[in-house]
Design a protein around this motif. Structure first.
Motif, mmCIF file in Angstrom:
data_model
loop_
_atom_site.group_PDB
_atom_site.id
_atom_site.type_symbol
_atom_site.label_atom_id
_atom_site.label_comp_id
_atom_site.label_asym_id
_atom_site.label_seq_id
_atom_site.Cartn_x
_atom_site.Cartn_y
_atom_site.Cartn_z
ATOM 1 N N GLU A 1 -0.002 4.317 1.486
ATOM 2 C CA GLU A 1 0.225 5.322 2.441
ATOM 3 C C GLU A 1 0.794 5.982 3.121
ATOM 4 O OE1 GLU A 1 -3.560 5.819 3.050
ATOM 5 O OE2 GLU A 1 -4.088 6.506 1.153
ATOM 6 N N ARG A 2 1.396 4.950 4.304
ATOM 7 C CA ARG A 2 2.875 4.318 5.494
ATOM 8 C C ARG A 2 3.838 4.471 5.348
ATOM 9 N NH1 ARG A 2 4.011 4.140 10.073
ATOM 10 N NH2 ARG A 2 5.956 2.406 10.902
ATOM 11 N N ALA A 3 4.305 4.114 4.184
ATOM 12 C CA ALA A 3 5.302 4.772 3.463
ATOM 13 C C ALA A 3 5.563 6.302 2.877
ATOM 14 C CB ALA A 3 5.824 3.284 2.546
ATOM 15 N N ALA A 4 4.893 6.402 2.220
ATOM 16 C CA ALA A 4 4.687 7.896 2.464
ATOM 17 C C ALA A 4 4.969 8.750 2.909
ATOM 18 C CB ALA A 4 3.582 8.370 1.010
ATOM 19 N N SER A 5 3.800 8.933 4.521
ATOM 20 C CA SER A 5 4.462 9.593 5.359
ATOM 21 C C SER A 5 5.292 9.346 6.170
ATOM 22 C CB SER A 5 3.426 8.704 6.244
ATOM 23 O OG SER A 5 3.512 7.758 6.872
ATOM 24 N N LEU A 6 6.572 7.909 5.652
ATOM 25 C CA LEU A 6 7.390 7.888 6.360
ATOM 26 C C LEU A 6 9.151 8.743 6.025
ATOM 27 C CD1 LEU A 6 7.553 4.408 8.082
ATOM 28 C CD2 LEU A 6 6.750 6.451 8.931
ATOM 29 N N THR A 7 8.666 9.136 4.909
ATOM 30 C CA THR A 7 9.762 9.508 3.452
ATOM 31 C C THR A 7 10.309 10.952 3.956
ATOM 32 O OG1 THR A 7 10.606 9.543 1.641
ATOM 33 C CG2 THR A 7 8.568 9.526 1.418
ATOM 34 N N ARG A 8 11.526 11.250 3.408
ATOM 35 C CA ARG A 8 11.702 13.222 3.562
ATOM 36 C C ARG A 8 11.578 13.385 2.500
ATOM 37 N NH1 ARG A 8 15.901 14.794 7.084
ATOM 38 N NH2 ARG A 8 16.851 12.384 6.508
ATOM 39 N N ASN A 9 11.824 12.387 1.617
ATOM 40 C CA ASN A 9 12.248 12.962 0.001
ATOM 41 C C ASN A 9 10.693 13.054 -0.668
ATOM 42 O OD1 ASN A 9 12.680 12.575 -3.302
ATOM 43 N ND2 ASN A 9 14.472 12.545 -2.279
ATOM 44 N N VAL A 10 10.530 14.934 -1.348
ATOM 45 C CA VAL A 10 9.894 14.565 -1.629
ATOM 46 C C VAL A 10 8.922 14.197 -2.849
ATOM 47 C CG1 VAL A 10 8.130 16.911 -3.013
ATOM 48 C CG2 VAL A 10 9.897 17.680 -0.822
ATOM 49 N N ARG A 11 10.035 14.302 -3.730
ATOM 50 C CA ARG A 11 9.532 13.451 -4.742
ATOM 51 C C ARG A 11 9.113 12.077 -5.015
ATOM 52 N NH1 ARG A 11 10.581 16.283 -9.685
ATOM 53 N NH2 ARG A 11 11.794 18.143 -9.492
ATOM 54 N N GLU A 12 9.423 11.853 -3.919
ATOM 55 C CA GLU A 12 9.785 10.207 -3.282
ATOM 56 C C GLU A 12 8.189 9.901 -2.478
ATOM 57 O OE1 GLU A 12 11.958 6.228 -1.545
ATOM 58 O OE2 GLU A 12 12.357 8.410 -0.713
ATOM 59 N N LYS A 13 7.904 10.666 -1.258
ATOM 60 C CA LYS A 13 6.664 10.811 -1.236
ATOM 61 C C LYS A 13 5.528 10.806 -2.897
ATOM 62 C CE LYS A 13 5.751 14.101 2.203
ATOM 63 N NZ LYS A 13 5.808 12.293 3.161
ATOM 64 N N ALA A 14 5.873 11.779 -3.617
ATOM 65 C CA ALA A 14 4.645 11.498 -4.615
ATOM 66 C C ALA A 14 4.867 10.802 -5.435
ATOM 67 C CB ALA A 14 4.968 13.021 -5.626
ATOM 68 N N ILE A 15 5.480 9.808 -5.441
ATOM 69 C CA ILE A 15 5.100 8.691 -6.141
ATOM 70 C C ILE A 15 4.551 7.393 -5.704
ATOM 71 C CG2 ILE A 15 7.319 7.627 -5.517
ATOM 72 C CD1 ILE A 15 8.069 6.772 -8.751
ATOM 73 N N LEU A 16 5.062 7.358 -4.064
ATOM 74 C CA LEU A 16 4.252 6.865 -3.409
ATOM 75 C C LEU A 16 2.230 6.460 -3.137
ATOM 76 C CD1 LEU A 16 7.541 6.439 -0.164
ATOM 77 C CD2 LEU A 16 6.385 4.303 -1.674
ATOM 78 N N LEU A 17 2.528 8.354 -2.688
ATOM 79 C CA LEU A 17 0.939 8.448 -3.000
ATOM 80 C C LEU A 17 0.520 8.083 -4.027
ATOM 81 C CD1 LEU A 17 1.196 11.639 -0.683
ATOM 82 C CD2 LEU A 17 0.508 9.787 -0.481
ATOM 83 N N GLU A 18 0.711 8.098 -5.409
ATOM 84 C CA GLU A 18 0.573 8.063 -6.885
ATOM 85 C C GLU A 18 0.098 6.751 -6.300
ATOM 86 O OE1 GLU A 18 1.850 7.504 -11.331
ATOM 87 O OE2 GLU A 18 2.518 9.826 -9.958
ATOM 88 N N ARG A 19 0.615 5.800 -6.350
ATOM 89 C CA ARG A 19 0.787 4.258 -6.330
ATOM 90 C C ARG A 19 -0.178 4.125 -5.484
ATOM 91 N NH1 ARG A 19 7.081 3.156 -5.217
ATOM 92 N NH2 ARG A 19 6.246 0.870 -4.472
ATOM 93 N N ALA A 20 -0.696 4.445 -3.633
ATOM 94 C CA ALA A 20 -1.233 4.263 -2.902
ATOM 95 C C ALA A 20 -3.014 4.409 -3.885
ATOM 96 C CB ALA A 20 -0.894 5.135 -2.139
ATOM 97 N N ALA A 21 -2.921 5.515 -4.377
ATOM 98 C CA ALA A 21 -5.035 6.513 -5.402
ATOM 99 C C ALA A 21 -4.604 5.442 -6.139
ATOM 100 C CB ALA A 21 -3.503 7.404 -5.707
#
Length: 437
Positions: free
Chosen positions: A407-427
């Motif tokens: 979730e921290r990694a997702a908050s730091l990236t500025r790429n929309v698609r990368e944020k989505a995949i990180l949040l999916e892995r966190a879930a």
């Protein structure tokens, strides 16, 4: 002398479209600007003259057809225009006689003769243009914009789209860059031997920065932007032809070729990211891989101390040679990252080594390396650090900690698609945590 576009230079084609003319110009522009810069000693004026020649071509070629030698036609037209300006405005007064004589020769020669003369020096001129576009008096942003404009042939709109900034911002960067070069009286020359290694490193850095932004976009909605990769590859291949004895140039080309081989496999049909270990390797472009391995072999054959791009190309080659993920030689990759870190110490390189160690020796070993980087200031806002740590924690079954890191990694990236995949892995970690109770 016959007017450009008439007589022997005219093709049988009756008409030429604006699109085809602009495509020809994009191919010819770097050589044209490079040769004109040598003559007028001002990259800004050289580009203006080249643009004037394009305008003239857009006016005449639809009626006369594309000349047999479009590059020679554009060169004659641009030099004639430059001579007119010099005569009318007394531009560059001290060099007027010298420049005028050179342009008079061009004016009095046939197109074929001029093109032959241009070919004699075009390699040197292009190499000079590479180094002036990436001169250290310019900021990195200006170097990228000017390189894409003068050597990549991109329009202001295309550069703005590539760099994710507004057109006025790009236009301002280019104008300021030209003014800075002019005011600093930067010579149009290849750096002296004692400066060459440092200056070449900056040039390679700009080209790879362009490629990397296309390969893994730092911001925006797209995971990849293949057009930028193509622009960088074209620049790298040109530089390899101009500097055949420079091993790091071939190392960079090898790295870009091998990485570009994966572009088709890096996204789903809907544009979703597909990570390396999940990619369909049948989609990897074998032509790019063969080219990359050949360039790597050439870099290594030239000898001398390996540079960072050659090391990275060797790492990429380990992936390219593996027909399946489980066949990847992770021990070799970890060793190569260790050797790369010795010549180019960087916490990012050490983080990449941690990934390889985790794959070769297990997630606990990888996590031990990552944890040595937690207090590294340079990685404080770098989303790959918590991303890698989260993945290793998840493999160890420490799902609660892994979810926090992802979730921290997702908050730091500025790429929309990368944020989505990180949040999916966190879930997924949250779900696994529930099942593990």
């Amino acid at each position: 002398m016959a007017e450009p576009g008439t007589g022997a230079t005219r093709t049988n084609a009756a008409h030429a479209s604006s699109a085809s003319i602009e495509a020809i110009y994009r191919i010819e522009a770097p050589r044209l600007i490079a040769s004109l810069t040598r003559v007028v000693r001002d990259v800004g004026l050289a580009e203006e003259l080249a643009q004037d020649a394009l305008v003239t071509a857009l006016e005449r070629w639809p009626e006369t057809g594309v000349p047999e030698n479009p590059g020679g036609w554009l060169m004659i037209t641009a030099k004639n225009r430059g001579l007119d300006i010099l005569r009318r405005n007394k531009l560059l007064e001290r060099k007027h006689a010298e420049v005028g004589r050179e342009m008079e020769v061009a004016q009095e020669s046939a197109a074929a003769d001029i093109e032959a003369a241009v070919d004699d020096t075009v390699g040197d001129d292009l190499l000079r243009l590479v180094f002036i576009s990436c001169h250290p008096v310019l900021s990195t942003e200006a170097q990228v914009a000017l390189t894409l404009r003068l050597l990549g042939g991109l329009t202001t709109e295309e550069i703005a789209r590539a760099c994710l900034v507004s057109e006025p911002t790009v236009a301002q960067r280019i104008v300021r860059a030209k003014r800075t070069l002019s005011e600093a009286k930067v010579p149009f020359e290849v750096p002296r031997p004692e400066e060459l290694a440092e200056r070449l490193s900056a040039v390679l850095g700009v080209i790879y920065l362009i490629f990397n932004e296309g390969y893994s976009a730092t911001a925006g909605h797209d995971w990849i932007r293949p057009g930028l990769c193509e622009d960088a590859l074209r620049l790298g291949r040109v530089l390899a032809e101009l500097m055949p004895a420079a091993p790091e140039v071939h190392g960079l080309v090898a790295l870009m070729e091998i990485q570009a081989s994966r572009l088709r496999a890096r996204t789903s049909p809907s544009g979703e990211p597909i990570l390396l270990m999940d990619q369909n390797r049948a989609l990897w472009d074998q032509l790019f891989i063969r080219r990359g391995l050949a360039s790597l072999e050439r870099a290594e054959r030239l000898g001398g101390e390996k540079g960072p791009y050659t090391f990275q190309a060797a790492i990429a080659a380990c992936h390219a040679r593996a027909l399946a993920p489980e066949e990847t030689d992770w021990s070799r990759i970890a060793t190569l990252y260790g050797e790369l870190g010795e010549i180019d110490p960087s916490p990012v390189i050490e983080l990449n080594r941690a990934v390889a160690v985790g794959m070769a020796q297990g997630p606990a070993a990888g996590l031990a390396v990552v944890d040595t980087l937690l207090e590294e200031p340079a990685l404080a806002e770098y989303h790959y650090l918590p991303g890698v740590r989260g993945d290793l924690l998840a493999k160890l079954g420490r799902y609660a900690e892994a979810r926090v890191e992802l979730e921290r990694a997702a908050s730091l990236t500025r790429n929309v698609r990368e944020k989505a995949i990180l949040l999916e892995r966190a879930a997924a970690c949250a779900r696994n945590q529930m099942f593990a109770r």
